[in-house]
Structures are given as C-alpha cells and as structure tokens.
Design a protein around this motif. Structure first.
Motif, short mmCIF file in Angstrom:
data_model
loop_
_atom_site.label_atom_id
_atom_site.label_comp_id
_atom_site.label_asym_id
_atom_site.label_seq_id
_atom_site.Cartn_x
_atom_site.Cartn_y
_atom_site.Cartn_z
N LEU A 92 -7.66 -8.09 2.06
CA LEU A 92 -6.98 -6.82 2.30
C LEU A 92 -7.96 -5.69 2.01
O LEU A 92 -8.73 -5.77 1.06
N THR A 107 2.75 -5.28 5.32
CA THR A 107 1.79 -6.19 4.71
C THR A 107 2.47 -7.10 3.70
O THR A 107 2.21 -8.31 3.66
N ILE A 300 -4.69 -7.60 8.20
CA ILE A 300 -5.12 -8.38 7.05
C ILE A 300 -5.78 -9.63 7.64
O ILE A 300 -5.52 -10.00 8.78
#
Length: 309
Positions: A92, A107, A300
């Motif tokens: 991340l 996320t 990500i």
C-alpha cells in the motif's frame, strides 16, 4: 526534542529531521531532490479544481479516486531462498488518508479477502505536508486494523517524524534507515527501509543496509523511486516505492502530465528493472492535491516472490 523520538531514532537523526521539518516542510521551491514541489504550491489547488469543474471532469475524477484496483506482480530472483518461493507481500502506498476517505473504505474492503504473508506501506499517510496528523491517523486506524500483521512501513515527504510513535502504536513498524530479518522455515530474507529521500533528504542507504548480509535476498522500501540507482548498486534485489501517483491526472492512454519526480518515466508506475534489481512503483491508493484521478486508477498490489529456476 521529543524524548520518545530521540530514543527511537537516536538523538542526531531526531534532531535533524525535526529541524528540517520546522524550517522547510511547506516550501514550494527549494530543498529536496526536485527544486519545485508542486504539492506545496497551495494557491494552485483551487485553480486546478476550477479548471476540472469547467471541463466537466471533477465529478468523474472524484468517483475514479474511490475505485481502488488490485494489481499483482511477480518478483523473480535466483538467490531467493526456496522457503520464500511463493511468499506474498501486500503493498500500500500514498494513502493521503484524510483526503481519500472513500478510497480508504474501498481499500479496507479489498484487503479483507486477500491472502498474503506480510504488508508493506511506502509512505505519505497525511494529505498536507504540514500541520496536524490526527485526522489522517483517525481514517487510517480502521484500515490498519483490517490488515494482517506484520506490517512494515516508511515515511514519505508528506509525513512528519512526529507521526512515528503513533503509527507504531497502531501496529505499523517503521523502518527508518533500518532493516529487519524475515524468517521462514529456517531461512531468512531482509526487508530494509529508508527515511524520506524526496524532500527531507533523510535517507541513509548505508545505514539501512548495514545489517543485511551480502549474500542475502533483500528488499528496500523507499517512498520515492528516485534513489533507484543508489539502491541497485547497494546490492538490493528489489525496491518497492510510491510517491509518483503514476501522474494521478493522466492523458488518455495513461500518459502522465507530471510525475513530480526526478527520474525516467519508465520508473514512474508499475514494474521496472535496473542493473539486476527489480522495482515496482505503486500509483498509490489515495490521492494528493485534489481527491481526483483521471486515466490512472488507484491501486494496491500483491507482490509474489518467485525463485528463478
């Protein structure tokens, strides 16, 4: 000086970092690897917002900024220990959490169902480059709680060193010119990290690599990929970075207007290699300057380590 920071970093590093921040953290010109720091030129932010509104792109850009994609990348190396073949790192970067709450929620939903062995975070947790950081930590807290330990990270050019104790209390072990051994089935690899190299210039590769045996497989975390040459010649096998946002606002086809970085464009997003070192520059899961993205979705990344046959 903060006593906890002095104990954690050593009094010299803590004094240097705090002094540089106090003198330069909001500058638009001067300091750092780049002379011009676009993210600090705050009078331009309103102008950009207005231009995007007039073009009818602002609403679309805000919606795009919340659509976080999952990317996958293989890092292949002949000296990777067999025990780590198939080992997975979740990467991340550039959360800018207090500007990117919708992206943080997306996320958090994404990471809940992922299978990985270790999480790394490559900096820029705060939206602005100065002021308080409590709002960013408040948004980050539920995300970090959704992640599986261990979690390692580095600081970026938006991050104050004063955040370090709070981040570590949250469960993010910062690597500030340090390294740590990761063990599995009797074998080890090494994960190293440097303090911000883009603006505060507090990176120290020699110190970060000091505890890494020359024959060991090692990964470097650096907020910016701008130190790719130094990292490769220091002997790192892989380098994970962020900072560039891939441009964030790109032309059709994904061509960035700017990367706010002093490096070749091929290092600006995704996988690359240099002098035998594998690299990956995340475009980030948050947004900076404005909470918009065009032709550059947030991401990500799952990095799978593979032993070359």
């Amino acid at each position: 000086m903060n006593e906890r920071l002095a104990r954690r970093l050593g009094p010299l590093h803590a004094r240097q970092r705090l002094g540089i921040e106090d003198a330069h953290e909001a500058q638009a010109f001067g300091q750092g690897l780049n002379f011009f720091h676009f993210e600090n030129w705050y009078s331009v932010h309103a102008m950009m917002r207005l231009v995007l509104r007039l073009c009818g792109l602002y609403g679309r850009g805000r919606r795009n900024a919340a659509k976080v994609a999952l990317r996958r990348n293989d890092i292949v190396c002949a000296r990777l220990p067999r025990a780590f073949d198939g080992y997975v790192l979740l990467h991340l970067s550039d959360l800018h959490a207090d500007m990117s709450e919708a992206a943080m929620a997306a996320t958090r939903a994404l990471v809940g169902g992922l299978d990985y062995d270790l999480c790394v975070m490559t900096g820029d947790y705060r939206a602005r480059t100065f002021g308080g950081f409590e709002a960013s930590l408040a948004v980050m807290t539920p995300l970090v709680r959704a992640l599986r330990a261990p979690i390692y990270g580095v600081l970026g050019n938006h991050d104050t060193i004063r955040m370090a104790p709070a981040l570590e209390d949250l469960g993010v072990r910062l690597l500030l010119n340090e390294s740590v051994a990761i063990s599995r089935e009797g074998a080890s690899i090494f994960l190293a990290g440097v303090d911000d190299a883009h603006f505060f210039r507090m990176d120290n590769l020699e110190k970060a690599a000091a505890g890494v045996p020359p024959e060991a497989f090692s990964i470097l975390l650096s907020h910016t990929p701008e130190i790719y040459a130094q990292a490769a010649h220091a002997g790192f096998d892989a380098m994970l970075s962020g900072h560039t946002h891939g441009g964030q606002i790109c032309l059709p086809g994904g061509a960035p207007i700017t990367l706010d970085s002093h490096l070749p464009r091929r290092f600006g997003a995704g996988a690359w290699s240099y002098c035998g070192m594998s690299g990956y520059t995340s475009v980030g899961c948050g947004s900076s300057v404005l909470p918009v993205r065009l032709n550059c979705p947030p991401e990500i990344t799952l990095h799978r380590l593979r032993r070359a046959s």
